[in-house]
Design a protein around this motif. Structure first.
Motif, PDB file in Angstrom:
ATOM      1  N   ALA A 232       0.835  -1.209   0.000  1.00 46.75           N
ATOM      2  CA  ALA A 232       0.000   0.000   0.000  1.00 46.75           C
ATOM      3  C   ALA A 232       0.864   1.251   0.000  1.00 46.75           C
ATOM      4  CB  ALA A 232      -0.920  -0.017   1.216  1.00 46.75           C
ATOM      5  N   ASN A 233       1.942   1.231   0.785  1.00 50.87           N
ATOM      6  CA  ASN A 233       2.837   2.393   0.833  1.00 50.87           C
ATOM      7  C   ASN A 233       3.559   2.602  -0.497  1.00 50.87           C
ATOM      8  OD1 ASN A 233       2.235   3.054   3.495  1.00 50.87           O
ATOM      9  ND2 ASN A 233       3.820   1.724   4.327  1.00 50.87           N
ATOM     10  N   LEU A 234       4.024   1.511  -1.089  1.00 53.02           N
ATOM     11  CA  LEU A 234       4.730   1.619  -2.370  1.00 53.02           C
ATOM     12  C   LEU A 234       3.804   2.162  -3.454  1.00 53.02           C
ATOM     13  CD1 LEU A 234       6.755  -1.727  -2.309  1.00 53.02           C
ATOM     14  CD2 LEU A 234       7.715   0.578  -2.190  1.00 53.02           C
ATOM     15  N   HIS A 235       2.552   1.711  -3.448  1.00 51.80           N
ATOM     16  CA  HIS A 235       1.597   2.201  -4.440  1.00 51.80           C
ATOM     17  C   HIS A 235       1.359   3.696  -4.259  1.00 51.80           C
ATOM     18  CE1 HIS A 235      -2.523   3.019  -6.001  1.00 51.80           C
ATOM     19  NE2 HIS A 235      -2.060   2.327  -7.017  1.00 51.80           N
ATOM     20  N   ARG A 236       1.167   4.113  -3.000  1.00 52.51           N
ATOM     21  CA  ARG A 236       0.983   5.544  -2.727  1.00 52.51           C
ATOM     22  C   ARG A 236       2.190   6.348  -3.183  1.00 52.51           C
ATOM     23  NH1 ARG A 236       2.022   6.883   3.197  1.00 52.51           N
ATOM     24  NH2 ARG A 236       4.078   6.460   2.316  1.00 52.51           N
ATOM     25  N   ASN A 237       3.389   5.865  -2.856  1.00 53.38           N
ATOM     26  CA  ASN A 237       4.606   6.590  -3.209  1.00 53.38           C
ATOM     27  C   ASN A 237       4.771   6.704  -4.725  1.00 53.38           C
ATOM     28  OD1 ASN A 237       4.999   6.561  -0.476  1.00 53.38           O
ATOM     29  ND2 ASN A 237       6.629   5.031  -0.497  1.00 53.38           N
ATOM     30  N   TRP A 238       4.459   5.631  -5.424  1.00 48.87           N
ATOM     31  CA  TRP A 238       4.631   5.632  -6.887  1.00 48.87           C
ATOM     32  C   TRP A 238       3.639   6.588  -7.555  1.00 48.87           C
ATOM     33  CZ3 TRP A 238       8.091   4.385 -10.330  1.00 48.87           C
ATOM     34  CH2 TRP A 238       7.724   4.284 -11.671  1.00 48.87           C
ATOM     35  N   THR A 378      14.739   0.294 -11.193  1.00 46.30           N
ATOM     36  CA  THR A 378      14.131   1.569 -10.819  1.00 46.30           C
ATOM     37  C   THR A 378      13.530   1.448  -9.425  1.00 46.30           C
ATOM     38  OG1 THR A 378      13.595   2.028 -13.138  1.00 46.30           O
ATOM     39  CG2 THR A 378      12.464   3.336 -11.483  1.00 46.30           C
ATOM     40  N   PRO A 379      14.274   1.826  -8.386  1.00 40.79           N
ATOM     41  CA  PRO A 379      13.718   1.738  -7.027  1.00 40.79           C
ATOM     42  C   PRO A 379      12.619   2.771  -6.815  1.00 40.79           C
ATOM     43  CG  PRO A 379      15.862   2.826  -6.982  1.00 40.79           C
ATOM     44  CD  PRO A 379      15.642   2.368  -8.390  1.00 40.79           C
ATOM     45  N   ILE A 380      11.631   2.442  -5.987  1.00 41.19           N
ATOM     46  CA  ILE A 380      10.535   3.353  -5.676  1.00 41.19           C
ATOM     47  C   ILE A 380      10.906   4.156  -4.435  1.00 41.19           C
ATOM     48  CG2 ILE A 380       8.104   3.516  -5.016  1.00 41.19           C
ATOM     49  CD1 ILE A 380       7.560   1.017  -6.598  1.00 41.19           C
ATOM     50  N   ILE A 381      10.708   5.466  -4.514  1.00 47.78           N
ATOM     51  CA  ILE A 381      11.073   6.369  -3.423  1.00 47.78           C
ATOM     52  C   ILE A 381      10.322   5.993  -2.147  1.00 47.78           C
ATOM     53  CG2 ILE A 381      11.087   8.783  -2.671  1.00 47.78           C
ATOM     54  CD1 ILE A 381      11.026   9.484  -5.726  1.00 47.78           C
ATOM     55  N   ASN A 382      11.041   6.011  -1.044  1.00 45.41           N
ATOM     56  CA  ASN A 382      10.455   5.706   0.261  1.00 45.41           C
ATOM     57  C   ASN A 382       9.937   7.011   0.877  1.00 45.41           C
ATOM     58  OD1 ASN A 382       9.764   4.230   2.554  1.00 45.41           O
ATOM     59  ND2 ASN A 382      11.784   4.461   3.484  1.00 45.41           N
ATOM     60  N   LEU A 413      30.482  -0.513 -10.362  1.00 48.52           N
ATOM     61  CA  LEU A 413      29.267  -0.705  -9.572  1.00 48.52           C
ATOM     62  C   LEU A 413      28.116   0.096 -10.181  1.00 48.52           C
ATOM     63  CD1 LEU A 413      28.053  -1.876  -6.872  1.00 48.52           C
ATOM     64  CD2 LEU A 413      28.592   0.359  -5.863  1.00 48.52           C
ATOM     65  N   PRO A 414      27.039  -0.563 -10.649  1.00 43.91           N
ATOM     66  CA  PRO A 414      25.894   0.169 -11.224  1.00 43.91           C
ATOM     67  C   PRO A 414      25.101   0.895 -10.138  1.00 43.91           C
ATOM     68  CG  PRO A 414      25.937  -2.147 -11.933  1.00 43.91           C
ATOM     69  CD  PRO A 414      26.869  -2.020 -10.778  1.00 43.91           C
ATOM     70  N   LEU A 415      24.764   2.160 -10.405  1.00 46.03           N
ATOM     71  CA  LEU A 415      23.977   2.977  -9.499  1.00 46.03           C
ATOM     72  C   LEU A 415      22.674   3.381 -10.185  1.00 46.03           C
ATOM     73  CD1 LEU A 415      26.798   5.414  -8.244  1.00 46.03           C
ATOM     74  CD2 LEU A 415      26.082   3.248  -7.202  1.00 46.03           C
ATOM     75  N   SER A 416      21.557   3.308  -9.455  1.00 39.54           N
ATOM     76  CA  SER A 416      20.248   3.722  -9.976  1.00 39.54           C
ATOM     77  C   SER A 416      19.612   4.652  -8.948  1.00 39.54           C
ATOM     78  CB  SER A 416      19.344   2.510 -10.213  1.00 39.54           C
ATOM     79  OG  SER A 416      19.965   1.552 -11.047  1.00 39.54           O
ATOM     80  N   LEU A 417      19.566   5.938  -9.263  1.00 37.57           N
ATOM     81  CA  LEU A 417      19.035   6.937  -8.328  1.00 37.57           C
ATOM     82  C   LEU A 417      17.643   7.379  -8.781  1.00 37.57           C
ATOM     83  CD1 LEU A 417      19.676   8.973  -5.899  1.00 37.57           C
ATOM     84  CD2 LEU A 417      20.176  10.610  -7.731  1.00 37.57           C
ATOM     85  N   SER A 418      16.617   7.044  -8.004  1.00 33.35           N
ATOM     86  CA  SER A 418      15.270   7.551  -8.274  1.00 33.35           C
ATOM     87  C   SER A 418      15.026   8.766  -7.391  1.00 33.35           C
ATOM     88  CB  SER A 418      14.204   6.493  -7.986  1.00 33.35           C
ATOM     89  OG  SER A 418      14.241   5.456  -8.932  1.00 33.35           O
ATOM     90  N   TYR A 419      14.413   9.813  -7.961  1.00 33.64           N
ATOM     91  CA  TYR A 419      14.162  11.016  -7.179  1.00 33.64           C
ATOM     92  C   TYR A 419      12.804  11.618  -7.545  1.00 33.64           C
ATOM     93  CZ  TYR A 419      16.092  13.119 -11.463  1.00 33.64           C
ATOM     94  OH  TYR A 419      16.338  13.460 -12.767  1.00 33.64           O
TER      95      TYR A 419
END
Length: 448
Positions: A232-238, A378-382, A413-419
């Motif tokens: 539920a939190n991830l859906h709201r954040n996305w 693609t990480p989802i913002i917390n 090292l691969p970096l993936s920054l979601s903002y």
């Protein structure tokens, strides 16, 4: 006060163009630069702004008319004096990161210099305007003429957005595409009951209830409680935060050699030293250089809350689902202290012994999948944080050395920054990952 004619200005090499919108009516008060009408040719659309402030007495034009330069738009009674121009607030330039010392020591272990030249840390650049979330937002009442460019009006029409209900964050309440997007996202998150009751919210279609057993054998399992909560939190954040992900890669060849050389020292202190501890140190350094990443939007989206502390969360995989423990005051701890807390909190998470306070107060989150695999994600913002760093598995890759004119094997090292794009623009997103890349490429800078 004097009555003045408002004429169509120079609109380029057009004999006539269509009037597609009229934003004024007799009795309206307009300010200089407010949109009066919108014209559209076969190639583009344009807003015609008010050349001065005043009160509209007569409108001489209507939707569907064809006009050319010099056509009479309206008769306006000009106001006395002119509004003073609004001066944009000046933004301070964050101080550049301190220069690195020639050598550094950690736990009596000397840190070697980098094996190849390391680029300079990218310097933060002051924004040319106040970011949208921090600017004063102007609410337009229904029926009030919204202040927006032709491209934004077209964009809003395509999405079905009512510009009279969209708050503008630009000068004099000017509405941007980002404002329209934010309004649409906000409407989509409203309860579906509002739309059902005839309210302004946009309804989301319910997921169809399908009997999958008609297609073959099935088995039903209860979703773990942690996954229900995090889902539920991830859906709201996305849905609420417009995500952008910046990808980069850091040369950690020297850092990995140093980490391995520290293993005996770490073992004596009962600590398993992992790359994540170094990533947290690098993240704090980058957060200091770019304070907007160490921030949260207020609940109403009107203010940006800058944090003066550095608490870093890390995504922890457990049999029941994802949890995010938080290490506090990372800026005050060395890598071995951080590594010890990482081990302790990870064990608590797997044993379901984490306390609520151990998962609160985070400023920034790191999600590391390096031990599992993958090249990028693609990480989802917390939320309410505004950024999250994803880390994938490092690998040996050929890197060109300009000095020796050869390719060298380096551990990348691969970096993936979601903002959150409401707070952070693309340029600073790229600068942040570049800063992380430089920190991770030079152990001496990282451990200062």
């Amino acid at each position: 006060m004097a009555m003045k004619e408002v004429l169509v200005p120079d609109i380029g090499n057009f004999d006539s163009v269509d009037v597609i919108e009229v934003h004024i009516k007799p009795g309206d008060t307009v300010n200089q630069d407010d949109s009066l009408i919108t014209l559209e040719s076969d190639k583009a659309s344009m807003d015609i702004p008010a050349p001065f402030s005043g009160t509209v007495k007569e409108v001489k034009i209507k939707v569907g008319d064809k006009v050319a330069q010099g056509a009479l738009i309206a008769m306006v009674e000009a106001s006395d004096g002119a509004a003073a121009p609004v001066e944009a607030p000046k933004a301070e330039v964050p101080a550049a990161a301190p220069a690195a010392a020639p050598t550094a020591k950690v736990a009596n272990v000397e840190v070697p210099p980098p094996s190849r030249p390391v680029p300079e840390v990218p310097k933060p650049i002051a924004p040319q305007h106040t970011p949208n979330p921090v600017a004063a937002r102007v609410e337009f009442a229904p029926g009030k003429n919204p202040h927006a460019s032709p491209s934004v009006r077209k964009f809003a029409r395509e999405l079905g957005a009512d510009l009279t209900r969209v708050p503008g964050s630009g000068p004099k309440g000017r509405i941007s595409k980002e404002d329209v997007q934010a309004w649409i996202k906000n409407e989509l998150t409203k309860p579906r009951t509002e739309a059902a009751a005839g309210g302004p919210g946009l309804s989301v279609l319910a997921m169809p209830n399908i009997d999958f057993s008609q297609f073959g054998e099935t088995e039903t399992q209860a979703l773990p409680r942690i996954k229900k909560i995090s889902g539920a939190n991830l859906h709201r954040n996305w849905v609420t935060a417009p995500h952008v992900t910046q990808f980069d890669a850091a040369d950690i060849t020297d850092l990995e050699d140093f980490r391995k050389s520290m293993q005996d020292e770490a073992a004596k202190r009962g600590v398993k030293l992992t790359m994540l501890a170094f990533l947290m140190k690098a993240a704090v350094n980058a957060l200091r250089a770019y304070p907007n990443f160490n921030a949260s939007l207020s609940a109403d989206g009107g203010e940006l809350i800058l944090k003066k502390y550095f608490n870093i969360g890390f995504a922890c995989d457990t049999p029941d689902g994802l949890v995010v423990p938080v290490i506090r005051d990372v800026n005050q701890k060395d890598v071995l202290d951080i590594a010890r807390e990482l081990g302790e909190l990870s064990a608590k998470a797997r044993e379901r012994k984490l306390k609520i306070e151990e998962m609160q107060g985070g400023c920034f989150t790191i999600s590391s999948l390096g031990g599992i695999g993958g090249t990028a994600f693609t990480p989802i913002i917390n939320c309410p944080e505004v950024a999250i760093l994803g880390v994938s598995r490092s690998s040996i890759e050929p890197v060109w050395d300009a000095k020796s004119k050869t390719f060298e094997p380096r551990l990348m090292l691969p970096l993936s920054l979601s903002y959150d794009h409401r707070v952070i623009d693309g340029a600073d997103g790229a600068r942040f990952t570049s800063h992380m890349r430089v920190m991770l490429s030079d152990v001496r800078r990282l451990l200062l």
